[in-house]
Design an enzyme around this catalytic site. Structure first.
Site, PDB file in Angstrom:
ATOM      1  CG  ASP A   1     -15.814  18.599  -9.130  1.00  0.00           C
ATOM      2  OD1 ASP A   1     -16.104  18.760  -7.937  1.00  0.00           O
ATOM      3  OD2 ASP A   1     -15.335  17.537  -9.563  1.00  0.00           O
TER       4      ASP A   1
HETATM    5  C1  LAN Z   1     -15.191  12.338  -3.137  1.00  0.00           C
HETATM    6  C2  LAN Z   1     -16.550  12.345  -3.683  1.00  0.00           C
HETATM    7  C3  LAN Z   1     -16.817  13.433  -4.679  1.00  0.00           C
HETATM    8  C4  LAN Z   1     -15.602  13.786  -5.477  1.00  0.00           C
HETATM    9  C5  LAN Z   1     -15.878  14.544  -6.791  1.00  0.00           C
HETATM   10  C6  LAN Z   1     -16.746  15.767  -6.604  1.00  0.00           C
HETATM   11  C7  LAN Z   1     -16.627  13.622  -7.769  1.00  0.00           C
HETATM   12  C8  LAN Z   1     -14.554  14.926  -7.427  1.00  0.00           C
HETATM   13  O1  LAN Z   1     -14.755  15.494  -8.683  1.00  0.00           O
HETATM   14  C9  LAN Z   1     -13.702  15.726  -6.478  1.00  0.00           C
HETATM   15  C10 LAN Z   1     -13.380  14.918  -5.242  1.00  0.00           C
HETATM   16  C11 LAN Z   1     -14.613  14.401  -4.480  1.00  0.00           C
HETATM   17  C12 LAN Z   1     -15.173  15.554  -3.695  1.00  0.00           C
HETATM   18  C13 LAN Z   1     -14.267  13.309  -3.493  1.00  0.00           C
HETATM   19  C14 LAN Z   1     -12.956  13.330  -2.810  1.00  0.00           C
HETATM   20  C15 LAN Z   1     -12.576  12.092  -1.973  1.00  0.00           C
HETATM   21  C16 LAN Z   1     -13.770  11.505  -1.248  1.00  0.00           C
HETATM   22  C17 LAN Z   1     -14.309  12.559  -0.331  1.00  0.00           C
HETATM   23  C18 LAN Z   1     -14.806  11.129  -2.320  1.00  0.00           C
HETATM   24  C19 LAN Z   1     -14.314  10.108  -3.328  1.00  0.00           C
HETATM   25  C20 LAN Z   1     -15.842  10.434  -1.473  1.00  0.00           C
HETATM   26  C21 LAN Z   1     -15.014   9.632  -0.442  1.00  0.00           C
HETATM   27  C22 LAN Z   1     -13.581  10.195  -0.462  1.00  0.00           C
HETATM   28  C23 LAN Z   1     -12.999  10.280   0.959  1.00  0.00           C
HETATM   29  C24 LAN Z   1     -11.589  10.777   0.916  1.00  0.00           C
HETATM   30  C25 LAN Z   1     -13.109   8.903   1.588  1.00  0.00           C
HETATM   31  C26 LAN Z   1     -12.531   8.795   2.959  1.00  0.00           C
HETATM   32  C27 LAN Z   1     -11.185   8.252   2.871  1.00  0.00           C
HETATM   33  C28 LAN Z   1     -10.077   8.926   3.177  1.00  0.00           C
HETATM   34  C29 LAN Z   1      -8.806   8.532   2.566  1.00  0.00           C
HETATM   35  C30 LAN Z   1     -10.081  10.085   4.106  1.00  0.00           C
END
Ligand code: LAN
Length: 757
Positions: free
Chosen positions: A484
């Site tokens: 996305d």
């Molecule tokens: C994110 C940030 C961006 C987000 C979007 C692009 C907004 C979404 O549409 C798809 C998923 C994604 C890429 C996403 C997935 C999970 C993340 C990476 C996070 C919320 C930022 C932090 C999180 C990550 C998993 C945090 C670390 C914690 C763990 C449980 C490993």
């Protein structure tokens, strides 16, 4: 005074693909700031502290003060307040937009992106501080000012009951409380004292709730590394899983990349049973955290304990049986010859993958958890290694300072994501005279942030998907592709390519657009939907081995409505401009994606979004995906139902306000007291406008518009309200630019499509 540096990087150990475009680093300069400026900062801090139990989300005031100094606000037309729908005029909306755009221009960074606080989770900084502590790098990486700022943050976010939550708005948990208590201790706070007896109150919370044996598994791992928990009190994380054949569904190469990348270094530390030096502080912590003497703890029982406050995903019985088997039967075999040979080989394999991840993210790493774990693994492997040295200057990429102190962010920022949305929001206003300069700079950011290469070597061997042509979530140096983010970046770039060059700059080449199409097409799942970073590679039942009690749905990458809809919108926009390019594939892709979106719609007409709160967010994507594919309200009952759903949630004052509790409980929940939230209101308006609400009953939109207009602040900014982002069902995360983006976007579309129609 703290200063936000943009697109800079001095250290000889840093590597960058694009001169650090998008990089955000806060630096402390003792000599900077006039007494008035310093006073402004102090006032903002005091205000936060005094209201911290009411308004838990900081409002990025330090960044705003800095930008206000660097680029003063141009003159604004007078503020507009609207009392009733009969008072709405095009002029009033236009004035509100001009004020909003002028303000938003002042907080755009010089490299074209919008910076902001991407904090929220409360379990990230402890990992960093523990790693820096055990590697002896604490004082080299974090100045006194950093450490003071971190303590300030932790005091600001301690709950009234003495504990800390999983995220800034959450109830106290064992995970949050133990880890943040330990962090304060490692940052030099004694076991007594702190703000209003903070340490005693924190410890009391821990002991009243059963002591640190009840911390969830990730906490157990961190405490073990520090030496205040025995490794035998951890469920096994055998690195040998990396040696299994790929056809097995449990192979880590088939897991969600975040899960895989976090358990990879964890399995190294587990396999090595790594423990830092046992210092005085460590010994003291052993006495502070438990309800019984440390030597008397039954680690085998502790292995499967978890406080009820933390339990979001309780382990199924089968999982506990698996852990017991691995713990009692398999581990002992792997610890002695000849099993130990296998362990050594597995550990070497694991480290190979750690290095590959480090190198291909320029030592930023995919996220904040594997960042610090990988850094520790590199140090354990060789404390003098080049890898460890390269990790250190990238720590700053994750730190952010606001009026509530210094925090560790959920990523190295949300630069591309916010900039792509901002461009679309600005374009919706049709006020090109106002937006031109902002768009030009943003265009340059989007141009420089596209990923233009795949990772090196045999991608299958490294379990990596292609990335050439993608847009990342943050910066090009981070470089992981996301379906996305690629789509939103693509939409913004395509729209900009249609505008006069003298206003917005040179368009990105068609070839690079084709690369993005190629990437997007390659990411469609069998179910027609799109997951985040990769294809879905294994089965939902694998969730039974999710060991993280605090997070749900982390083991594999699932299809999501957000990702699927963003892809449809991007491909639909692309084929209008390039009707010849891969048209058949695009057609098939879109129709399968539409099918998927319709299949997952809830019976009440909503979609459940996974990455922000939650029904308003998901439904926004659901509707936009269907409309972009050519469906209309009149011919598509999904859209009708979705509109009915949104309308049923509108609040009496005209806005929408959805609580984070929606995500955990999967039931639509209003914010406390029926408050509205400008971001939810923006999503709902954008959805209804796209679905043709203006033709049916525009009154609804007028009332929503009034609530946005009236919420605008004196200087054209919008207020920061409750936290809106989510991940893994249970943890909240800040999207600080949304307070500006969505009011602008919604009022922009409202002005164009409702008032003019
Ligand atoms: C994110 C940030 C961006 C987000 C979007 C692009 C907004 C979404 O549409 C798809 C998923 C994604 C890429 C996403 C997935 C999970 C993340 C990476 C996070 C919320 C930022 C932090 C999180 C990550 C998993 C945090 C670390 C914690 C763990 C449980 C490993």
């Amino acid at each position: 005074m703290w200063k936000l540096k943009i697109a800079e990087g001095e250290s000889p150990w840093l590597i960058t693909l694009n001169n650090h475009v998008g990089r955000q680093v806060w630096e402390f300069d003792e000599n900077a700031g006039t007494p008035e400026e310093l006073l402004e900062v102090e006032n903002a801090r005091a205000h936060f502290y005094n209201n911290r139990f009411v308004q838990r989300h900081s409002a990025d005031i330090l960044m705003r003060l800095q930008f206000a100094r660097e680029s003063p606000l141009p003159p604004l037309p007078p503020q507009v307040k609207i009392e009733s729908t009969s008072d709405i005029t095009g002029e009033a909306i236009k004035t509100t937009l001009i004020r909003a755009i002028r303000f938003y221009g002042t907080i755009q960074a010089h490299d074209g992106h919008w910076a902001g606080d991407y904090g929220g989770p409360m379990f990230l900084m402890p990992g960093l501080v523990i790693v820096l502590y055990v590697t002896g790098a604490l004082n080299a990486v974090l100045s006194e000012a950093h450490q003071k700022e971190m303590c300030c943050y932790l005091y600001n976010h301690q709950n009234e009951d003495g504990g800390w939550g999983l995220h800034i708005e959450g109830h106290s948990t064992m995970f949050g409380t133990v880890l943040n208590y330990v962090t304060l201790r490692l940052l030099g706070q004694g076991p007594d004292g702190g703000d209003k007896g903070a340490m005693e109150r924190g410890r009391a919370w821990i002991l009243d709730h059963g002591g640190a044996t009840a911390i969830p598994s990730w906490g157990k791992m961190w405490l073990s590394v520090l030496g205040v928990f025995d490794w035998s009190g951890n469920n096994p994380l055998p690195p040998e899983i990396w040696l299994l054949p790929y056809f097995l569904p449990v192979h880590p190469g088939r897991m969600w990349c975040h899960c895989r990348m976090v358990y990879l270094p964890m399995s190294y530390l587990y396999g090595r049973r790594f423990v830092g030096q046992i210092t005085k502080a460590v010994i003291s912590l052993r006495n502070e955290l438990y309800t019984m003497p440390y030597e008397k703890i039954d680690w085998n029982i502790a292995r499967s304990m978890c406080a009820k406050e933390d339990l979001y995903y309780p382990h199924p019985l089968l999982q506990d049986a698996l852990w017991a088997f691995l713990h009692k039967v398999v581990e002992p075999l792997l610890l002695q010859w000849p099993g130990s040979k296998l362990r050594e080989r597995a550990l070497m394999t694991v480290m190979k993958h750690v290095h590959y991840e480090d190198e291909n993210t320029r030592y930023i790493c995919i996220g904040p958890v594997n960042k610090v774990l990988n850094m520790l693994c590199c140090w354990v492997e060789d404390p003098n290694s080049e890898a460890f040295k390269r990790h250190l200057p990238r720590v700053a990429d994750f730190l952010w300072v606001a009026e509530d102190g210094m925090k560790m962010q959920g990523y190295n920022g949300s630069q591309l994501w916010d900039t792509a949305f901002s461009v679309q929001a600005l374009l919706s206003t049709d006020l090109l005279d106002e937006c031109g300069p902002l768009l030009k700079k943003a265009h340059s950011y989007i141009d420089k942030s596209q990923v233009q290469e795949d990772c090196p070597g045999d991608l299958n061997f490294w379990y990596r998907h292609i990335s050439n042509g993608a847009w990342p979530f943050s910066t090009r140096d981070h470089g992981w592709p996301i379906s996305d983010c690629a789509s939103e970046g693509f939409k913004a770039a395509l729209a900009l390519s249609q505008l006069p060059r003298d206003i917005v700059g040179e368009p990105i080449s068609s070839q690079r657009f084709f690369d993005c199409v190629n990437l997007i097409l390659s990411m469609q799942n069998k179910d027609g939907g799109f997951a985040t970073y990769e294809l879905t590679r294994s089965y939902p039942w694998l969730e039974i081995i999710n060991p993280a009690e605090t997070f749900g749905d982390i083991v594999i990458d699932y299809s999501y409505v957000e990702c699927t809809s963003a892809v449809i919108q991007a491909l639909a926009a692309f084929r209008k401009l390039y009707p010849e390019h891969r048209s058949q594939e695009i057609e098939t892709c879109i129709s399968r994606a539409v099918q998927y979106i319709q299949n997952i719609q809830k019976p009440d007409g909503s979609w459940y979004g996974s990455w922000a709160v939650c029904f308003t967010y998901g439904t926004w994507f659901g509707i936009l995906g269907l409309v972009a594919a050519g469906r209309t309200y009149e011919d598509c009952s999904s859209i009708q139902k979705a509109c009915d759903f949104l309308l049923s949630k509108q609040l009496p004052c005209g806005g929408w306000g959805e609580s984070y509790r929606s995500c955990q409980d999967k039931v639509y929940t209003n914010l406390e007291g029926g408050r509205t939230h400008i971001v939810n209101t923006g999503w709902a308006m954008l959805s209804l406008i796209r679905a043709g609400q203006a033709k049916r009953e525009p009154e609804v939109l007028h009332r929503a518009a009034i609530s946005l207009v009236n919420s605008q602040m004196q200087n054209g900014d919008f207020p920061q309200q409750e936290i809106m982002g989510v991940f893994n069902r249970n943890c909240m995360i800040s999207y600080s630019a949304y307070r500006n983006i969505f009011p602008i976007w919604a009022l922009g579309e409202y002005h164009r499509h409702v008032l003019r129609s």
